[in-house]
Motif scaffolding. Structure first.
Motif, PDB file in Angstrom:
ATOM      1  N   GLU A 178       0.840  -1.203   0.121  1.00 36.37           N
ATOM      2  CA  GLU A 178      -0.227   0.039   0.014  1.00 36.37           C
ATOM      3  C   GLU A 178       0.923   1.308  -0.006  1.00 36.37           C
ATOM      4  OE1 GLU A 178      -3.335  -0.278  -0.337  1.00 36.37           O
ATOM      5  OE2 GLU A 178      -2.832  -2.211  -0.742  1.00 36.37           O
ATOM      6  N   GLN A 179       2.279   0.919   0.496  1.00 36.36           N
ATOM      7  CA  GLN A 179       2.862   2.183   0.233  1.00 36.36           C
ATOM      8  C   GLN A 179       3.030   2.624  -1.130  1.00 36.36           C
ATOM      9  OE1 GLN A 179       6.411   0.960   2.254  1.00 36.36           O
ATOM     10  NE2 GLN A 179       5.764   1.445   4.340  1.00 36.36           N
ATOM     11  N   GLU A 180       3.495   1.688  -1.787  1.00 37.68           N
ATOM     12  CA  GLU A 180       3.676   1.794  -3.288  1.00 37.68           C
ATOM     13  C   GLU A 180       2.169   2.431  -4.117  1.00 37.68           C
ATOM     14  OE1 GLU A 180       5.705   1.772  -7.391  1.00 37.68           O
ATOM     15  OE2 GLU A 180       6.179   2.085  -5.115  1.00 37.68           O
ATOM     16  N   VAL A 181       1.141   1.737  -3.538  1.00 35.76           N
ATOM     17  CA  VAL A 181      -0.013   2.067  -4.123  1.00 35.76           C
ATOM     18  C   VAL A 181      -0.243   3.593  -3.946  1.00 35.76           C
ATOM     19  CG1 VAL A 181      -2.710   1.947  -3.764  1.00 35.76           C
ATOM     20  CG2 VAL A 181      -1.057  -0.060  -3.970  1.00 35.76           C
ATOM     21  N   ALA A 182      -0.058   4.242  -2.633  1.00 41.76           N
ATOM     22  CA  ALA A 182      -0.111   5.438  -2.378  1.00 41.76           C
ATOM     23  C   ALA A 182       0.624   6.554  -3.065  1.00 41.76           C
ATOM     24  CB  ALA A 182       0.174   5.813  -0.673  1.00 41.76           C
ATOM     25  N   ALA A 183       1.854   6.327  -3.472  1.00 48.26           N
ATOM     26  CA  ALA A 183       3.048   6.876  -4.069  1.00 48.26           C
ATOM     27  C   ALA A 183       2.360   7.122  -5.480  1.00 48.26           C
ATOM     28  CB  ALA A 183       4.302   6.429  -4.063  1.00 48.26           C
ATOM     29  N   ARG A 184       1.955   5.779  -6.071  1.00 45.12           N
ATOM     30  CA  ARG A 184       1.644   5.647  -7.408  1.00 45.12           C
ATOM     31  C   ARG A 184       0.230   6.611  -7.645  1.00 45.12           C
ATOM     32  NH1 ARG A 184       4.787   3.378 -11.574  1.00 45.12           N
ATOM     33  NH2 ARG A 184       6.328   2.056 -10.540  1.00 45.12           N
ATOM     34  N   LEU A 185      -0.645   6.501  -6.525  1.00 47.85           N
ATOM     35  CA  LEU A 185      -1.676   7.401  -6.895  1.00 47.85           C
ATOM     36  C   LEU A 185      -1.389   8.851  -6.911  1.00 47.85           C
ATOM     37  CD1 LEU A 185      -4.459   5.667  -4.603  1.00 47.85           C
ATOM     38  CD2 LEU A 185      -4.461   5.615  -6.974  1.00 47.85           C
ATOM     39  N   VAL A 186      -0.425   9.381  -5.973  1.00 47.89           N
ATOM     40  CA  VAL A 186      -0.139  10.560  -5.992  1.00 47.89           C
ATOM     41  C   VAL A 186       0.822  11.020  -7.341  1.00 47.89           C
ATOM     42  CG1 VAL A 186       1.594  12.181  -5.111  1.00 47.89           C
ATOM     43  CG2 VAL A 186       0.207  10.894  -3.504  1.00 47.89           C
ATOM     44  N   LYS A 187       1.543  10.134  -7.725  1.00 46.25           N
ATOM     45  CA  LYS A 187       2.179  10.551  -9.054  1.00 46.25           C
ATOM     46  C   LYS A 187       1.222  10.512 -10.315  1.00 46.25           C
ATOM     47  CE  LYS A 187       6.355   8.078  -7.632  1.00 46.25           C
ATOM     48  NZ  LYS A 187       7.166   6.538  -7.737  1.00 46.25           N
ATOM     49  N   ARG A 188       0.107   9.666 -10.341  1.00 48.61           N
ATOM     50  CA  ARG A 188      -0.779   9.649 -11.193  1.00 48.61           C
ATOM     51  C   ARG A 188      -1.556  11.122 -11.103  1.00 48.61           C
ATOM     52  NH1 ARG A 188      -6.278   8.431 -11.358  1.00 48.61           N
ATOM     53  NH2 ARG A 188      -7.030   7.849 -13.347  1.00 48.61           N
ATOM     54  N   ARG A 221     -10.490  31.215   5.750  1.00 48.52           N
ATOM     55  CA  ARG A 221     -10.553  29.702   5.824  1.00 48.52           C
ATOM     56  C   ARG A 221      -9.741  29.031   6.948  1.00 48.52           C
ATOM     57  NH1 ARG A 221      -6.815  29.115   0.708  1.00 48.52           N
ATOM     58  NH2 ARG A 221      -5.748  30.973   2.006  1.00 48.52           N
ATOM     59  N   SER A 222     -10.217  27.828   7.106  1.00 47.36           N
ATOM     60  CA  SER A 222      -9.924  26.959   8.037  1.00 47.36           C
ATOM     61  C   SER A 222      -8.338  26.544   7.395  1.00 47.36           C
ATOM     62  CB  SER A 222     -10.467  25.642   8.480  1.00 47.36           C
ATOM     63  OG  SER A 222     -10.715  24.796   7.104  1.00 47.36           O
ATOM     64  N   GLN A 223      -7.495  25.977   8.417  1.00 49.15           N
ATOM     65  CA  GLN A 223      -6.344  25.665   7.865  1.00 49.15           C
ATOM     66  C   GLN A 223      -6.031  24.392   7.021  1.00 49.15           C
ATOM     67  OE1 GLN A 223      -2.908  23.659  10.521  1.00 49.15           O
ATOM     68  NE2 GLN A 223      -2.518  25.667  10.606  1.00 49.15           N
ATOM     69  N   VAL A 224      -7.212  23.412   7.192  1.00 48.17           N
ATOM     70  CA  VAL A 224      -7.376  22.218   5.994  1.00 48.17           C
ATOM     71  C   VAL A 224      -7.474  22.831   4.751  1.00 48.17           C
ATOM     72  CG1 VAL A 224      -9.487  21.681   6.620  1.00 48.17           C
ATOM     73  CG2 VAL A 224      -7.874  19.966   5.763  1.00 48.17           C
ATOM     74  N   GLU A 225      -8.373  23.733   4.827  1.00 45.95           N
ATOM     75  CA  GLU A 225      -9.003  24.598   3.379  1.00 45.95           C
ATOM     76  C   GLU A 225      -7.742  25.413   2.939  1.00 45.95           C
ATOM     77  OE1 GLU A 225     -13.687  25.426   4.267  1.00 45.95           O
ATOM     78  OE2 GLU A 225     -12.209  27.010   5.192  1.00 45.95           O
ATOM     79  N   GLU A 226      -6.945  25.852   3.404  1.00 47.23           N
ATOM     80  CA  GLU A 226      -5.813  26.693   3.234  1.00 47.23           C
ATOM     81  C   GLU A 226      -4.769  25.481   2.373  1.00 47.23           C
ATOM     82  OE1 GLU A 226      -5.639  30.092   6.643  1.00 47.23           O
ATOM     83  OE2 GLU A 226      -4.132  28.588   6.346  1.00 47.23           O
ATOM     84  N   LEU A 227      -4.619  24.602   3.120  1.00 48.75           N
ATOM     85  CA  LEU A 227      -3.666  23.466   2.427  1.00 48.75           C
ATOM     86  C   LEU A 227      -4.232  22.809   1.332  1.00 48.75           C
ATOM     87  CD1 LEU A 227      -2.623  21.916   5.851  1.00 48.75           C
ATOM     88  CD2 LEU A 227      -1.250  23.310   4.489  1.00 48.75           C
ATOM     89  N   ILE A 228      -5.564  22.652   1.274  1.00 49.55           N
ATOM     90  CA  ILE A 228      -6.060  21.978   0.012  1.00 49.55           C
ATOM     91  C   ILE A 228      -5.975  23.068  -1.109  1.00 49.55           C
ATOM     92  CG2 ILE A 228      -8.055  21.147  -1.011  1.00 49.55           C
ATOM     93  CD1 ILE A 228      -8.961  20.046   1.642  1.00 49.55           C
ATOM     94  N   ASP A 229      -6.342  24.155  -0.992  1.00 48.02           N
ATOM     95  CA  ASP A 229      -6.147  25.137  -2.028  1.00 48.02           C
ATOM     96  C   ASP A 229      -4.921  25.422  -2.561  1.00 48.02           C
ATOM     97  OD1 ASP A 229      -8.783  25.597  -1.637  1.00 48.02           O
ATOM     98  OD2 ASP A 229      -8.878  27.255  -0.660  1.00 48.02           O
ATOM     99  N   ALA A 230      -3.767  25.202  -1.883  1.00 47.06           N
ATOM    100  CA  ALA A 230      -2.439  25.658  -2.268  1.00 47.06           C
ATOM    101  C   ALA A 230      -1.946  24.812  -3.216  1.00 47.06           C
ATOM    102  CB  ALA A 230      -1.591  25.502  -0.877  1.00 47.06           C
ATOM    103  N   ALA A 231      -2.399  23.472  -3.554  1.00 50.02           N
ATOM    104  CA  ALA A 231      -1.895  22.732  -4.369  1.00 50.02           C
ATOM    105  C   ALA A 231      -2.778  21.915  -5.406  1.00 50.02           C
ATOM    106  CB  ALA A 231      -0.887  21.666  -3.889  1.00 50.02           C
ATOM    107  N   ARG A 232      -2.264  21.822  -6.500  1.00 50.04           N
ATOM    108  CA  ARG A 232      -3.089  20.857  -7.558  1.00 50.04           C
ATOM    109  C   ARG A 232      -3.531  19.652  -7.054  1.00 50.04           C
ATOM    110  NH1 ARG A 232      -2.939  23.131 -12.682  1.00 50.04           N
ATOM    111  NH2 ARG A 232      -1.357  24.806 -13.020  1.00 50.04           N
ATOM    112  N   VAL A 233      -2.368  18.822  -6.239  1.00 47.29           N
ATOM    113  CA  VAL A 233      -2.434  17.560  -5.617  1.00 47.29           C
ATOM    114  C   VAL A 233      -2.111  17.734  -4.157  1.00 47.29           C
ATOM    115  CG1 VAL A 233      -2.109  15.342  -5.614  1.00 47.29           C
ATOM    116  CG2 VAL A 233      -2.135  16.325  -7.755  1.00 47.29           C
ATOM    117  N   PRO A 234      -3.378  18.046  -3.163  1.00 51.42           N
ATOM    118  CA  PRO A 234      -2.794  17.872  -1.695  1.00 51.42           C
ATOM    119  C   PRO A 234      -2.834  16.550  -1.197  1.00 51.42           C
ATOM    120  CG  PRO A 234      -4.893  19.325  -2.297  1.00 51.42           C
ATOM    121  CD  PRO A 234      -4.416  18.387  -3.591  1.00 51.42           C
ATOM    122  N   VAL A 235      -1.835  16.076  -0.550  1.00 54.88           N
ATOM    123  CA  VAL A 235      -1.626  14.816   0.066  1.00 54.88           C
ATOM    124  C   VAL A 235      -1.726  15.243   1.583  1.00 54.88           C
ATOM    125  CG1 VAL A 235      -0.052  12.780   0.021  1.00 54.88           C
ATOM    126  CG2 VAL A 235      -0.260  14.299  -2.025  1.00 54.88           C
TER     127      VAL A 235
END
Length: 624
Positions: free
Chosen positions: A239-249, A361-375
């Motif tokens: 699942e570590q590799e699954v997680a990394a692959r999902l982020v890369k995709r 905004r809440s902190q989690v909203e700021e983090l989501i907004d800051a990137a195309r892919v928040p992880v």
């Protein structure tokens, strides 16, 4: 160690009699303190007999079969390891077999290593060849007698219910060390096994594997610089590799898609969350993606900056804090990796920030907004302070309110506390974070749990581990004041238990009296001898952990009692009474799960100490 070990003929006979599944279930319960899932039982009932028939048809009745074999220093289990001698060389030879009940599967579009499996609800899974190849590499990397035996281990993925035509996309992944076989290619599987294993008795080769010393994995912080700067690779599993692959995709798709993906990766201590983060930092950076790592932990971020900054002074700028994204450009980053996401707070607030410059905004909203892919990498049992509100539910709600797709990966079957899922389960039951109450500890080969009769005994034992080359640290509940150093630079021995007295780790970022700065206490060799608290231990792991229960959490009768008046942590004392009890148990859960090889326990409270001693059969006598 395997759950069961026997010859291929004995396995065939056990399967024929229908007794295999119950034997495995009994062993599973005795080792892991829980019942196997229905899916695991179905796998044993359906897949292992299919392999047993193949082995007998191949004339390999006398090879040794290791069933549900735990890989060194992890809780990952290989379905089967076949042990015997090589028919050409006579040297020890091993085949790891991954058994799948899949009848059809296809690749995730745009990937080579991720599969969509209909019977799993089309949830992404790692390609079985990639999975078993990683098992092969891992077994060799962490088994001393195999480390220089390049051809000693091979892998097989056997989809015994599938026909080639129904998994045709999966057959495209070439690999010299691991191969995929289906029901269609059963005959080829038989021939392949005959090229890897002779018909001779394999018990000596099984002993050779099981008796080998296990080498510990690389220290996370020592490997960080090579991973990020030099392009070194952490070996990601399952699942570590699954997680990394999902982020890369998601990163690859993010510039063409109008819909944002948020990846949430959950896992307990030692499950590999930070390894995934560092792997992604290195991979994405080398491939031209803008990526930043953020945490809410000063110690963790400072340590990462210190390690990677030794070779390149620009790299530390990639390691930020959650509150740094209040004014960040929307989608300005390709990927933002939010490590230790349980440390997310309701609002971002920096000392000295003007009200007009603060985000609504809440902190989690700021983090989501800051990137195309928040992880987000998260362990919900590590919320230890008032105001921390990072949870999977909170992230999900904020992401979906913004129209994002949310994908989840659960690492909780991965590496935990040096591989001991049983130990973390024991800790959760001990602290009442899982129902059922405390349970007896059953000794394990790869993880030790001890109770010291005194703090002197604990320190003496851990010092011996430290001098033998194992990183060792002592931690305690925050029940003693935390003084600044004296004018002459010496540390105050605040943690006093009878005649035994030791200082807390330093509070600041200036080394004093030979002690490392606060953020490096867990990783600098001179950190042994000072006592770490939750603020310096959280986020780090070391081989051996000594943990002192203070008077803020004591055992009375048959339950824990939290005592806010005994705590010197002024931030946590401000919590509501009910919240204090939860936060303090989470705090001790974090402190208890820092050790990768072993943990030594001690309580300053006699009744609590007696309870711990009654649960753990091995003790350390009074020290000098």
């Amino acid at each position: 160690m395997p759950l069961l070990r026997m010859s291929a003929r004995a396995l065939f006979d056990l399967c024929s009699g229908g007794a295999l599944s119950e034997r495995l279930a009994q062993k599973y319960r005795s080792v892991l303190f829980q019942s196997p899932s229905p899916s695991e039982c179905r796998s044993w009932e359906n897949s292992i007999p299919a392999l047993a028939e193949v082995l007998c048809d191949a004339g390999l009745d006398d090879i040794e079969v290791l069933i549900e074999h735990r890989l060194p220093l992890t809780s990952l289990r290989a379905d089967i390891i076949l042990a015997g001698s090589h028919p050409a060389t006579g040297r020890p030879s091993y085949v790891i077999v991954e058994l799948k009940q899949w009848s059809e599967a296809r690749l995730v579009p745009g990937t080579e290593n991720l599969c969509l499996v209909a019977r799993m609800g089309n949830r992404p899974a790692l390609h079985p060849v990639a999975q078993v190849r990683r098992y092969c590499d891992y077994l060799q990397d962490f088994t001393n007698v195999l480390s220089d035996q390049e051809g000693a281990v091979a892998g097989v993925a056997y989809l015994h219910y599938a026909a080639d035509q129904d998994v045709s996309e999966l057959l495209r992944l070439p690999d010299a060390k691991a191969q995929l076989f289906t029901d269609t290619s059963r005959g080829e599987l038989i021939k392949y096994l005959q090229t890897r294993l002779s018909a001779l008795d394999g018990s000596v080769e099984a002993d050779y594997l099981l008796d080998s010393p296990r080498a510990p994995g690389r220290q996370l912080m020592r490997a960080a610089a090579a991973e990020i700067i030099d392009g070194g690779e952490f070996l990601l599993m399952d699942e570590q590799e699954v997680a990394a692959r999902l982020v890369k995709r998601a990163a690859d798709l993010s510039r063409q898609s109008d819909q944002k993906e948020v990846i949430v990766i959950s896992g307990g201590p030692g499950s590999g969350k930070s390894i995934i983060a560092l792997h992604l930092m290195g991979h994405l950076g080398r491939n031209g993606r803008s990526v930043v790592h953020a945490t809410g932990s000063k110690s963790f971020t400072t340590t990462l900056r210190h390690v990677v900054g030794t070779k390149n002074g620009r790299i530390p700028k990639l390691f930020r804090y959650f509150f740094d994204f209040t004014s960040a450009e929307r989608n300005g980053l390709d990927v933002l990796i939010c490590d230790e996401a349980h440390r997310i707070r309701q609002r971002s607030s920096r000392q000295g920030a003007y009200a007009g410059h603060r985000s609504g905004r809440s902190q989690v909203e700021e983090l989501i907004d800051a990137a195309r892919v928040p992880v987000f990498l998260i362990d919900e049992h590590q919320v230890v302070r008032p105001g921390e509100m990072g949870s999977v539910e909170t992230i999900d709600e904020a992401a979906r309110a913004r129209g994002c797709i949310v994908r989840h990966v659960d690492l909780n079957s991965q590496f935990r506390c040096g591989g001991s899922r049983a130990y973390e389960h024991w800790v959760l039951r001990l602290l009442g974070l899982e129902p059922g109450g405390p349970i007896q500890w059953q000794p394990e080969e790869d993880f030790e749990l001890l109770v010291a009769e005194s703090p002197q005994g604990m320190e003496s034992y851990l010092r011996g581990r430290q001098e033998s080359g194992y990183t060792s640290r002592m931690t305690a509940g925050f029940c003693w004041r935390w003084s600044d150093p004296r004018i002459d630079g010496s540390l105050v021995d605040d943690v006093a238990i009878g005649e035994w007295r030791r200082p807390w780790n330093l509070r600041g970022e200036q080394p004093v009296g030979g002690a490392p700065v606060s953020s490096l206490w867990a990783t600098d060799p001179s950190g042994f001898g000072q006592i770490g608290c939750i603020y310096t231990a959280q986020g780090f792991e070391y081989a051996w952990n000594g943990m002192i229960f203070g008077s803020d959490l004591v055992w009375r009768g048959n339950e824990w009692r939290a005592a806010p008046g005994e705590s010197k942590d002024h931030a946590v004392k401000k919590a509501e009474p009910g919240a204090f009890g939860r936060l303090i148990r989470n705090t001790y859960k974090v402190l208890l799960t820092r050790g990768m090889v072993g943990t030594v326990l001690y309580s300053t409270d006699p009744e609590t100490q007696a309870m711990l001693a009654s649960l753990v059969p091995t003790g350390i006598k009074q020290g000098p």
